[in-house]
Motif scaffolding. Structure first.
Motif, PDB file in Angstrom:
ATOM      1  N   GLN A   1      29.137 -26.325 -43.613  1.00  0.00           N
ATOM      2  CA  GLN A   1      29.552 -25.325 -44.581  1.00  0.00           C
ATOM      3  C   GLN A   1      28.407 -25.073 -45.548  1.00  0.00           C
ATOM      4  O   GLN A   1      27.770 -25.998 -46.040  1.00  0.00           O
ATOM      5  CB  GLN A   1      30.782 -25.805 -45.342  1.00  0.00           C
ATOM      6  CG  GLN A   1      31.280 -24.798 -46.352  1.00  0.00           C
ATOM      7  CD  GLN A   1      32.610 -25.201 -46.950  1.00  0.00           C
ATOM      8  OE1 GLN A   1      33.311 -26.037 -46.405  1.00  0.00           O
ATOM      9  NE2 GLN A   1      32.961 -24.604 -48.066  1.00  0.00           N
ATOM     10  N   GLU A   2      28.189 -23.785 -45.818  1.00  0.00           N
ATOM     11  CA  GLU A   2      27.108 -23.409 -46.707  1.00  0.00           C
ATOM     12  C   GLU A   2      27.439 -23.777 -48.137  1.00  0.00           C
ATOM     13  O   GLU A   2      28.559 -23.585 -48.607  1.00  0.00           O
ATOM     14  CB  GLU A   2      26.888 -21.894 -46.610  1.00  0.00           C
ATOM     15  CG  GLU A   2      25.590 -21.411 -47.209  1.00  0.00           C
ATOM     16  CD  GLU A   2      24.388 -21.775 -46.373  1.00  0.00           C
ATOM     17  OE1 GLU A   2      24.455 -21.630 -45.155  1.00  0.00           O
ATOM     18  OE2 GLU A   2      23.382 -22.203 -46.954  1.00  0.00           O
ATOM     19  N   ARG A   3      26.464 -24.346 -48.872  1.00  0.00           N
ATOM     20  CA  ARG A   3      26.636 -24.625 -50.289  1.00  0.00           C
ATOM     21  C   ARG A   3      25.495 -23.927 -51.021  1.00  0.00           C
ATOM     22  O   ARG A   3      24.328 -24.097 -50.666  1.00  0.00           O
ATOM     23  CB  ARG A   3      26.592 -26.123 -50.569  1.00  0.00           C
ATOM     24  CG  ARG A   3      26.780 -26.486 -52.038  1.00  0.00           C
ATOM     25  CD  ARG A   3      26.941 -27.985 -52.207  1.00  0.00           C
ATOM     26  NE  ARG A   3      27.040 -28.359 -53.617  1.00  0.00           N
ATOM     27  CZ  ARG A   3      26.027 -28.791 -54.342  1.00  0.00           C
ATOM     28  NH1 ARG A   3      24.830 -28.890 -53.801  1.00  0.00           N
ATOM     29  NH2 ARG A   3      26.194 -29.115 -55.607  1.00  0.00           N
ATOM     30  N   LEU A   4      25.847 -23.145 -52.021  1.00  0.00           N
ATOM     31  CA  LEU A   4      24.882 -22.344 -52.743  1.00  0.00           C
ATOM     32  C   LEU A   4      24.851 -22.754 -54.212  1.00  0.00           C
ATOM     33  O   LEU A   4      25.907 -22.866 -54.833  1.00  0.00           O
ATOM     34  CB  LEU A   4      25.235 -20.860 -52.632  1.00  0.00           C
ATOM     35  CG  LEU A   4      25.422 -20.320 -51.206  1.00  0.00           C
ATOM     36  CD1 LEU A   4      25.889 -18.875 -51.249  1.00  0.00           C
ATOM     37  CD2 LEU A   4      24.135 -20.444 -50.416  1.00  0.00           C
ATOM     38  N   VAL A   5      23.655 -22.947 -54.744  1.00  0.00           N
ATOM     39  CA  VAL A   5      23.496 -23.339 -56.140  1.00  0.00           C
ATOM     40  C   VAL A   5      22.444 -22.444 -56.788  1.00  0.00           C
ATOM     41  O   VAL A   5      21.281 -22.459 -56.392  1.00  0.00           O
ATOM     42  CB  VAL A   5      23.076 -24.814 -56.263  1.00  0.00           C
ATOM     43  CG1 VAL A   5      22.896 -25.177 -57.740  1.00  0.00           C
ATOM     44  CG2 VAL A   5      24.099 -25.723 -55.604  1.00  0.00           C
ATOM     45  N   GLU A   6      22.881 -21.704 -57.800  1.00  0.00           N
ATOM     46  CA  GLU A   6      21.979 -20.803 -58.507  1.00  0.00           C
ATOM     47  C   GLU A   6      21.346 -21.496 -59.708  1.00  0.00           C
ATOM     48  O   GLU A   6      21.922 -22.434 -60.275  1.00  0.00           O
ATOM     49  CB  GLU A   6      22.734 -19.561 -59.015  1.00  0.00           C
ATOM     50  CG  GLU A   6      23.432 -18.753 -57.943  1.00  0.00           C
ATOM     51  CD  GLU A   6      24.879 -19.185 -57.764  1.00  0.00           C
ATOM     52  OE1 GLU A   6      25.668 -18.370 -57.245  1.00  0.00           O
ATOM     53  OE2 GLU A   6      25.220 -20.330 -58.123  1.00  0.00           O
ATOM     54  N   SER A   7      20.189 -20.995 -60.104  1.00  0.00           N
ATOM     55  CA  SER A   7      19.517 -21.481 -61.303  1.00  0.00           C
ATOM     56  C   SER A   7      18.621 -20.387 -61.853  1.00  0.00           C
ATOM     57  O   SER A   7      18.331 -19.398 -61.167  1.00  0.00           O
ATOM     58  CB  SER A   7      18.698 -22.738 -61.002  1.00  0.00           C
ATOM     59  OG  SER A   7      17.681 -22.459 -60.065  1.00  0.00           O
ATOM     60  N   GLY A   8      18.176 -20.584 -63.096  1.00  0.00           N
ATOM     61  CA  GLY A   8      17.220 -19.665 -63.686  1.00  0.00           C
ATOM     62  C   GLY A   8      17.756 -18.747 -64.755  1.00  0.00           C
ATOM     63  O   GLY A   8      16.988 -18.080 -65.446  1.00  0.00           O
ATOM     64  N   GLY A   9      19.048 -18.688 -64.907  1.00  0.00           N
ATOM     65  CA  GLY A   9      19.609 -17.812 -65.923  1.00  0.00           C
ATOM     66  C   GLY A   9      19.402 -18.367 -67.324  1.00  0.00           C
ATOM     67  O   GLY A   9      19.416 -19.569 -67.533  1.00  0.00           O
ATOM     68  N   ARG A  10      19.201 -17.477 -68.279  1.00  0.00           N
ATOM     69  CA  ARG A  10      19.028 -17.882 -69.677  1.00  0.00           C
ATOM     70  C   ARG A  10      19.093 -16.656 -70.569  1.00  0.00           C
ATOM     71  O   ARG A  10      19.269 -15.535 -70.096  1.00  0.00           O
ATOM     72  CB  ARG A  10      17.717 -18.615 -69.886  1.00  0.00           C
ATOM     73  CG  ARG A  10      16.459 -17.821 -69.549  1.00  0.00           C
ATOM     74  CD  ARG A  10      15.218 -18.678 -69.747  1.00  0.00           C
ATOM     75  NE  ARG A  10      13.986 -17.993 -69.377  1.00  0.00           N
ATOM     76  CZ  ARG A  10      13.266 -17.275 -70.226  1.00  0.00           C
ATOM     77  NH1 ARG A  10      13.653 -17.151 -71.480  1.00  0.00           N
ATOM     78  NH2 ARG A  10      12.148 -16.691 -69.819  1.00  0.00           N
ATOM     79  N   LEU A  11      18.931 -16.868 -71.855  1.00  0.00           N
ATOM     80  CA  LEU A  11      18.890 -15.782 -72.830  1.00  0.00           C
ATOM     81  C   LEU A  11      17.472 -15.225 -72.917  1.00  0.00           C
ATOM     82  O   LEU A  11      16.517 -15.978 -73.121  1.00  0.00           O
ATOM     83  CB  LEU A  11      19.332 -16.311 -74.199  1.00  0.00           C
ATOM     84  CG  LEU A  11      19.182 -15.366 -75.386  1.00  0.00           C
ATOM     85  CD1 LEU A  11      20.072 -14.142 -75.229  1.00  0.00           C
ATOM     86  CD2 LEU A  11      19.505 -16.102 -76.686  1.00  0.00           C
ATOM     87  N   VAL A  12      17.362 -13.900 -72.768  1.00  0.00           N
ATOM     88  CA  VAL A  12      16.069 -13.236 -72.866  1.00  0.00           C
ATOM     89  C   VAL A  12      16.235 -11.981 -73.716  1.00  0.00           C
ATOM     90  O   VAL A  12      17.357 -11.589 -74.037  1.00  0.00           O
ATOM     91  CB  VAL A  12      15.505 -12.851 -71.486  1.00  0.00           C
ATOM     92  CG1 VAL A  12      15.222 -14.091 -70.648  1.00  0.00           C
ATOM     93  CG2 VAL A  12      16.443 -11.908 -70.763  1.00  0.00           C
ATOM     94  N   GLN A  13      15.104 -11.366 -74.047  1.00  0.00           N
ATOM     95  CA  GLN A  13      15.141 -10.126 -74.803  1.00  0.00           C
ATOM     96  C   GLN A  13      14.968  -8.930 -73.870  1.00  0.00           C
ATOM     97  O   GLN A  13      14.414  -9.061 -72.769  1.00  0.00           O
ATOM     98  CB  GLN A  13      14.041 -10.119 -75.849  1.00  0.00           C
ATOM     99  CG  GLN A  13      14.241 -11.153 -76.955  1.00  0.00           C
ATOM    100  CD  GLN A  13      13.222 -11.008 -78.064  1.00  0.00           C
ATOM    101  OE1 GLN A  13      12.120 -10.512 -77.852  1.00  0.00           O
ATOM    102  NE2 GLN A  13      13.613 -11.426 -79.259  1.00  0.00           N
ATOM    103  N   ALA A  14      15.439  -7.802 -74.310  1.00  0.00           N
ATOM    104  CA  ALA A  14      15.275  -6.581 -73.531  1.00  0.00           C
ATOM    105  C   ALA A  14      13.793  -6.365 -73.218  1.00  0.00           C
ATOM    106  O   ALA A  14      12.944  -6.545 -74.097  1.00  0.00           O
ATOM    107  CB  ALA A  14      15.830  -5.395 -74.289  1.00  0.00           C
TER     108      ALA A  14
END
Length: 126
Positions: free
Chosen positions: A1-14
């Motif tokens: 079974q595929e397991r997916l883990v995301e990373s890299g999101g954070r608060l940034v400015q326009a």
């Protein structure tokens, strides 16, 4: 079974750039077309981008064309979303999804995808 883990999101400015990563733990990763979706508060999940299992074809929602780039590394079992010139409207939880390659590689309907990650929060301040 595929397991997916995301990373890299954070608060940034326009106007800033950000790269999201999605790690897949499945030896047949290359059997899956991959996509990124996003969901903002109070809104439905929205298709963002998709990439063919070979990495040769990509598809994007109009609102991110020329700003976002989806890519994959089958040897590393990774999918990436490079996001440039971010806007406050890009604020959402971003999730990667896997779709078995037996049909069209890109589909805007979440129900067509077999596996999902938990998501990573991207917040763009104005």
């Amino acid at each position: 079974q595929e397991r997916l883990v995301e990373s890299g999101g954070r608060l940034v400015q326009a106007g800033d750039s950000l790269r999201l990563s999605c790690a897949a733990s499945e030896v047949t990763f290359s059997a899956y077309n991959m996509a990124w979706f996003r969901q903002a508060p109070g809104k439905e999940r929205e298709f963002v981008a998709a990439i063919l299992w070979t990495g040769t074809d990509t598809d994007y929602v109009d609102s991110v064309k020329d700003r976002f780039t989806i890519s994959r590394d089958n040897a590393k079992r990774m999918v990436y979303l490079q996001m440039n010139n971010l806007k406050p409207d890009d604020t959402a939880v971003y999730s990667c999804a896997a779709k078995y390659r037996g049909g069209p590689y890109s589909d805007t309907r979440p129900i067509e995808y077999d596996y999902w990650g938990q998501g990573t929060q991207v917040t763009v301040s104005s």
